[in-house]
Design a protein around this motif. Structure first.
Motif, short mmCIF file in Angstrom:
data_model
loop_
_atom_site.label_atom_id
_atom_site.label_comp_id
_atom_site.label_asym_id
_atom_site.label_seq_id
_atom_site.Cartn_x
_atom_site.Cartn_y
_atom_site.Cartn_z
N ILE A 4 -2.88 7.64 -4.98
CA ILE A 4 -2.26 8.01 -3.70
C ILE A 4 -1.93 9.49 -3.69
CG2 ILE A 4 -0.22 7.69 -2.23
CD1 ILE A 4 -0.04 4.84 -3.37
N ILE A 5 -2.29 10.17 -2.60
CA ILE A 5 -1.79 11.51 -2.36
C ILE A 5 -1.11 11.51 -1.00
CG2 ILE A 5 -3.45 12.69 -3.83
CD1 ILE A 5 -5.04 13.40 -1.35
N ALA A 6 -0.04 12.25 -0.88
CA ALA A 6 0.78 12.20 0.33
C ALA A 6 0.54 13.39 1.22
CB ALA A 6 2.26 12.09 -0.04
N THR A 7 -0.73 13.70 1.50
CA THR A 7 -1.06 14.88 2.29
C THR A 7 -1.69 14.52 3.61
OG1 THR A 7 -1.43 16.17 0.30
CG2 THR A 7 -2.38 17.02 2.32
N GLY A 131 1.23 13.40 -5.82
CA GLY A 131 0.13 12.49 -6.10
C GLY A 131 0.60 11.48 -7.12
N CYS A 132 0.18 10.23 -6.96
CA CYS A 132 0.60 9.21 -7.91
C CYS A 132 -0.47 8.14 -8.04
CB CYS A 132 1.93 8.58 -7.50
SG CYS A 132 1.85 7.54 -6.01
N GLN A 133 -0.33 7.30 -9.04
CA GLN A 133 -1.14 6.11 -9.16
C GLN A 133 -0.21 4.91 -9.24
OE1 GLN A 133 -3.44 7.06 -12.62
NE2 GLN A 133 -1.93 6.26 -14.05
N VAL A 134 -0.63 3.78 -8.69
CA VAL A 134 0.22 2.59 -8.67
C VAL A 134 -0.54 1.41 -9.25
CG1 VAL A 134 1.46 3.45 -6.65
CG2 VAL A 134 -0.43 1.85 -6.33
N GLU A 172 3.54 -1.33 0.21
CA GLU A 172 4.71 -1.21 -0.65
C GLU A 172 4.22 -1.09 -2.08
OE1 GLU A 172 8.22 -4.13 -2.02
OE2 GLU A 172 8.25 -3.66 0.13
N ASN A 173 4.47 0.06 -2.69
CA ASN A 173 3.86 0.40 -3.97
C ASN A 173 4.71 -0.03 -5.16
OD1 ASN A 173 1.46 1.86 -2.98
ND2 ASN A 173 3.00 3.23 -2.08
N HIS A 174 4.02 -0.50 -6.21
CA HIS A 174 4.69 -0.99 -7.42
C HIS A 174 4.01 -0.41 -8.66
CE1 HIS A 174 6.86 -4.08 -5.07
NE2 HIS A 174 5.74 -4.15 -4.38
N GLY A 175 4.81 -0.24 -9.72
CA GLY A 175 4.25 0.31 -10.96
C GLY A 175 3.76 1.73 -10.78
#
Length: 250
Positions: A4-7, A131-134, A172-175
């Motif tokens: 995920i990137i929040a751009t 930026g993240c990974q879930v 809804e993101n987890h981990g």
């Protein structure tokens, strides 16, 4: 794994100027290094961003420290190590008047990337995006769990960030594991901004600075001090300005 990137919009050459704040670094824990610019940003908030990614309080509490040690980039170019512009050196949980979010300290290599550092200090760059990974996400409509984008349900595939039968559609993101913070033009979280530029020096000899301001032949002496990067009282700043004005009238 979902990345995920929040751009919403990346950096261009046409960037508006917004003033940054300048405060002390007493609330943070990191080792300062020469040639670096230390910037506090609001990295992520509890709630749903403009891309339809939802971060719960419980998940952020578990994951926000994963920011530390990760890279700083421009426009989420995190797949290229040569485009790394710094690193994240600290992260803090914040709650203010019902607003819950994570602040991070970015260590930007100002020596290697002086143009980027100058744009941050001037306020020409003021927005960031994480930026993240879930591990997996749940659809807000049907609760379907997805571990990869191939697993997405109809609602997420077609309506994420919008609405379905009058209901908001989001993941809804987890981990969660945060993997970077990037400087951008407009992020998915409109509150993800540069908040402070931390002091780079302590124990400044203010009397010496005032004397130099009054005697310097450089008409831009005060501006070149980059006074905003230090935690100096407004009265002292005004004193330097007055000294420079007096010198200019001689």
């Amino acid at each position: 794994m979902i990345y995920i990137i929040a751009t919403c919009e990346v950096l261009s050459n046409e960037i508006g100027q917004i003033a940054t704040l300048h405060k002390s670094n007493s609330e943070w824990s990191y080792e300062k290094r020469p040639g670096m610019l230390y910037v506090v940003v609001r990295a992520v908030s509890v709630g749903t961003n403009g891309n339809g990614d939802h971060f719960t309080r419980a998940e952020l509490e578990k994951s926000y420290k994963t920011f530390i040690g990760k890279g700083v980039f421009v426009n989420h170019a995190s797949n290229d190590v040569e485009k790394k512009r710094g690193r994240i050196v600290d992260a803090k949980w914040c709650e203010e008047r019902g607003d819950t979010f994570i602040k991070t300290v970015l260590e930007v290599n100002a020596e290697a990337f002086p143009e980027l550092a100058a744009m941050i200090k001037s306020g020409q760059i003021d927005s960031v995006s994480m930026g993240c990974q879930v591990a997996f996400s749940n659809c807000s409509i049907c609760s379907h769990a997805a571990k990869t984008t191939k697993d997405y349900c109809f609602h997420i595939k077609m309506h994420k960030g919008g609405a379905y039968n009058g209901r908001s559609v989001y993941e809804e993101n987890h981990g969660i594991e945060f993997i970077e913070v990037s400087f951008v033009t407009t992020g998915a979280d409109p509150q993800a901004k540069v908040l402070e530029i931390l002091a780079r020096k302590r124990g400044l000899n203010l009397e010496h600075i005032l004397q130099k301001a009054a005697s310097s032949e450089d008409p831009n002496f005060v501006d070149n001090l980059e006074i905003g990067a230090f935690s100096i009282e407004k009265t002292v700043f005004n004193g330097i300005r007055r000294a420079n004005d007096i010198r200019g009238k001689k």
